[in-house]
Scaffold this motif. Sequence first.
Motif, PDB file in Angstrom:
ATOM      1  N   ALA A 104     -15.311  58.227   6.844  1.00 61.60           N
ATOM      2  CA  ALA A 104     -14.270  57.328   7.348  1.00 61.60           C
ATOM      3  C   ALA A 104     -14.577  55.929   6.838  1.00 61.60           C
ATOM      4  O   ALA A 104     -15.715  55.462   6.932  1.00 61.60           O
ATOM      5  CB  ALA A 104     -14.230  57.335   8.873  1.00 61.60           C
ATOM      6  N   ILE A 105     -13.572  55.261   6.288  1.00 57.85           N
ATOM      7  CA  ILE A 105     -13.746  53.901   5.765  1.00 57.85           C
ATOM      8  C   ILE A 105     -12.722  53.002   6.437  1.00 57.85           C
ATOM      9  O   ILE A 105     -11.529  53.309   6.450  1.00 57.85           O
ATOM     10  CB  ILE A 105     -13.549  53.860   4.231  1.00 57.85           C
ATOM     11  N   ILE A 127     -11.678  60.677   4.691  1.00 55.44           N
ATOM     12  CA  ILE A 127     -11.792  61.491   3.491  1.00 55.44           C
ATOM     13  C   ILE A 127     -12.513  62.780   3.892  1.00 55.44           C
ATOM     14  O   ILE A 127     -13.672  62.736   4.315  1.00 55.44           O
ATOM     15  CB  ILE A 127     -12.555  60.740   2.385  1.00 55.44           C
ATOM     16  N   PRO A 128     -11.834  63.920   3.819  1.00 59.38           N
ATOM     17  CA  PRO A 128     -12.445  65.180   4.226  1.00 59.38           C
ATOM     18  C   PRO A 128     -13.660  65.546   3.368  1.00 59.38           C
ATOM     19  O   PRO A 128     -13.812  65.052   2.241  1.00 59.38           O
ATOM     20  CB  PRO A 128     -11.323  66.205   4.032  1.00 59.38           C
ATOM     21  N   PRO A 129     -14.513  66.420   3.873  1.00 56.74           N
ATOM     22  CA  PRO A 129     -15.685  66.854   3.103  1.00 56.74           C
ATOM     23  C   PRO A 129     -15.291  67.411   1.733  1.00 56.74           C
ATOM     24  O   PRO A 129     -14.239  68.055   1.588  1.00 56.74           O
ATOM     25  CB  PRO A 129     -16.294  67.961   3.974  1.00 56.74           C
ATOM     26  N   ALA A 130     -16.117  67.135   0.741  1.00 58.82           N
ATOM     27  CA  ALA A 130     -15.964  67.656  -0.625  1.00 58.82           C
ATOM     28  C   ALA A 130     -14.665  67.237  -1.295  1.00 58.82           C
ATOM     29  O   ALA A 130     -14.163  67.922  -2.181  1.00 58.82           O
ATOM     30  CB  ALA A 130     -16.115  69.181  -0.639  1.00 58.82           C
ATOM     31  N   THR A 131     -14.104  66.094  -0.893  1.00 61.67           N
ATOM     32  CA  THR A 131     -12.865  65.599  -1.485  1.00 61.67           C
ATOM     33  C   THR A 131     -13.188  64.501  -2.491  1.00 61.67           C
ATOM     34  O   THR A 131     -13.771  63.479  -2.120  1.00 61.67           O
ATOM     35  CB  THR A 131     -11.931  65.042  -0.396  1.00 61.67           C
ATOM     36  N   PRO A 132     -12.841  64.673  -3.765  1.00 59.81           N
ATOM     37  CA  PRO A 132     -13.110  63.633  -4.754  1.00 59.81           C
ATOM     38  C   PRO A 132     -12.392  62.335  -4.392  1.00 59.81           C
ATOM     39  O   PRO A 132     -11.219  62.358  -4.005  1.00 59.81           O
ATOM     40  CB  PRO A 132     -12.558  64.206  -6.057  1.00 59.81           C
ATOM     41  N   VAL A 174     -16.392  46.505   4.181  1.00 60.07           N
ATOM     42  CA  VAL A 174     -15.920  47.731   4.794  1.00 60.07           C
ATOM     43  C   VAL A 174     -16.969  48.286   5.745  1.00 60.07           C
ATOM     44  O   VAL A 174     -18.154  47.956   5.643  1.00 60.07           O
ATOM     45  CB  VAL A 174     -15.580  48.821   3.740  1.00 60.07           C
ATOM     46  N   HIS A 175     -16.531  49.120   6.650  1.00 60.46           N
ATOM     47  CA  HIS A 175     -17.438  49.922   7.471  1.00 60.46           C
ATOM     48  C   HIS A 175     -17.201  51.364   7.046  1.00 60.46           C
ATOM     49  O   HIS A 175     -16.073  51.854   7.068  1.00 60.46           O
ATOM     50  CB  HIS A 175     -17.124  49.755   8.956  1.00 60.46           C
ATOM     51  N   ALA A 176     -18.261  52.021   6.604  1.00 59.83           N
ATOM     52  CA  ALA A 176     -18.155  53.420   6.189  1.00 59.83           C
ATOM     53  C   ALA A 176     -19.039  54.257   7.103  1.00 59.83           C
ATOM     54  O   ALA A 176     -20.194  53.898   7.364  1.00 59.83           O
ATOM     55  CB  ALA A 176     -18.592  53.581   4.738  1.00 59.83           C
ATOM     56  N   ALA A 177     -18.479  55.335   7.603  1.00 62.79           N
ATOM     57  CA  ALA A 177     -19.226  56.232   8.486  1.00 62.79           C
ATOM     58  C   ALA A 177     -19.071  57.659   7.984  1.00 62.79           C
ATOM     59  O   ALA A 177     -17.975  58.079   7.615  1.00 62.79           O
ATOM     60  CB  ALA A 177     -18.710  56.114   9.912  1.00 62.79           C
ATOM     61  N   MET A 178     -20.175  58.375   7.981  1.00 65.15           N
ATOM     62  CA  MET A 178     -20.149  59.781   7.573  1.00 65.15           C
ATOM     63  C   MET A 178     -20.487  60.640   8.787  1.00 65.15           C
ATOM     64  O   MET A 178     -21.233  60.216   9.670  1.00 65.15           O
ATOM     65  CB  MET A 178     -21.126  60.000   6.424  1.00 65.15           C
ATOM     66  N   THR A 215     -22.479  62.858   9.607  1.00 60.60           N
ATOM     67  CA  THR A 215     -23.787  63.507   9.563  1.00 60.60           C
ATOM     68  C   THR A 215     -24.874  62.461   9.725  1.00 60.60           C
ATOM     69  O   THR A 215     -24.655  61.288   9.444  1.00 60.60           O
ATOM     70  CB  THR A 215     -23.987  64.266   8.234  1.00 60.60           C
ATOM     71  N   ASP A 216     -26.039  62.886  10.160  1.00 60.44           N
ATOM     72  CA  ASP A 216     -27.159  61.952  10.250  1.00 60.44           C
ATOM     73  C   ASP A 216     -27.979  61.938   8.959  1.00 60.44           C
ATOM     74  O   ASP A 216     -28.937  61.186   8.834  1.00 60.44           O
ATOM     75  CB  ASP A 216     -28.046  62.255  11.455  1.00 60.44           C
ATOM     76  N   LYS A 217     -27.596  62.775   7.968  1.00 64.21           N
ATOM     77  CA  LYS A 217     -28.266  62.808   6.667  1.00 64.21           C
ATOM     78  C   LYS A 217     -27.223  62.780   5.560  1.00 64.21           C
ATOM     79  O   LYS A 217     -26.960  63.794   4.910  1.00 64.21           O
ATOM     80  CB  LYS A 217     -29.148  64.051   6.555  1.00 64.21           C
ATOM     81  N   PRO A 218     -26.587  61.608   5.349  1.00 66.04           N
ATOM     82  CA  PRO A 218     -25.521  61.540   4.337  1.00 66.04           C
ATOM     83  C   PRO A 218     -26.042  61.809   2.932  1.00 66.04           C
ATOM     84  O   PRO A 218     -27.181  61.498   2.601  1.00 66.04           O
ATOM     85  CB  PRO A 218     -24.990  60.120   4.463  1.00 66.04           C
ATOM     86  N   SER A 219     -25.174  62.394   2.135  1.00 68.53           N
ATOM     87  CA  SER A 219     -25.488  62.640   0.726  1.00 68.53           C
ATOM     88  C   SER A 219     -24.197  62.530  -0.066  1.00 68.53           C
ATOM     89  O   SER A 219     -23.105  62.558   0.490  1.00 68.53           O
ATOM     90  CB  SER A 219     -26.105  64.029   0.550  1.00 68.53           C
ATOM     91  N   ARG A 220     -24.317  62.382  -1.366  1.00 65.11           N
ATOM     92  CA  ARG A 220     -23.157  62.276  -2.248  1.00 65.11           C
ATOM     93  C   ARG A 220     -23.353  63.212  -3.430  1.00 65.11           C
ATOM     94  O   ARG A 220     -24.457  63.390  -3.925  1.00 65.11           O
ATOM     95  CB  ARG A 220     -23.015  60.855  -2.779  1.00 65.11           C
ATOM     96  N   THR A 221     -22.250  63.755  -3.878  1.00 67.06           N
ATOM     97  CA  THR A 221     -22.240  64.524  -5.111  1.00 67.06           C
ATOM     98  C   THR A 221     -21.268  63.822  -6.048  1.00 67.06           C
ATOM     99  O   THR A 221     -20.074  63.739  -5.763  1.00 67.06           O
ATOM    100  CB  THR A 221     -21.769  65.973  -4.863  1.00 67.06           C
ATOM    101  N   LEU A 222     -21.769  63.258  -7.128  1.00 67.05           N
ATOM    102  CA  LEU A 222     -20.907  62.549  -8.074  1.00 67.05           C
ATOM    103  C   LEU A 222     -20.132  63.552  -8.916  1.00 67.05           C
ATOM    104  O   LEU A 222     -20.666  64.553  -9.364  1.00 67.05           O
ATOM    105  CB  LEU A 222     -21.746  61.638  -8.966  1.00 67.05           C
TER     106      LEU A 222
END
Length: 86
Positions: free
Chosen positions: A4-5, A31-36, A50-54, A56-63
């Motif tokens: 969420a942003i 932005i839903p999970p796994a959405t480019p 901005v305020h960005a919240a994920m 999960t307590d262990k955020p990760s990104r896949t470029l």
Amino acid sequence: HGEAITVLSGELAIEVEGRRYTLRPLDAIWIPPATPHFAHNPSTSRPLVVHAAMDTDKPSRTLVENTFRTQPAADSSAGTPGNSSS
């Protein structure tokens, strides 16, 4: 994980699955999970905060490569997913 942003100040240009949105202060997007997606500050003179919240307590990104065709989203979609009329 989903993200969420919320724009606190400035302006955010964001592309989500080929749709382009412009967010201003207090606008938010989920932005839903796994959405480019791709986001940037379109201004060269005004800072963006901005305020960005994920969700999960262990955020990760896949470029991923930006392989989707971008098209502007309507100013208003009346809350209907996929509605591109103003």
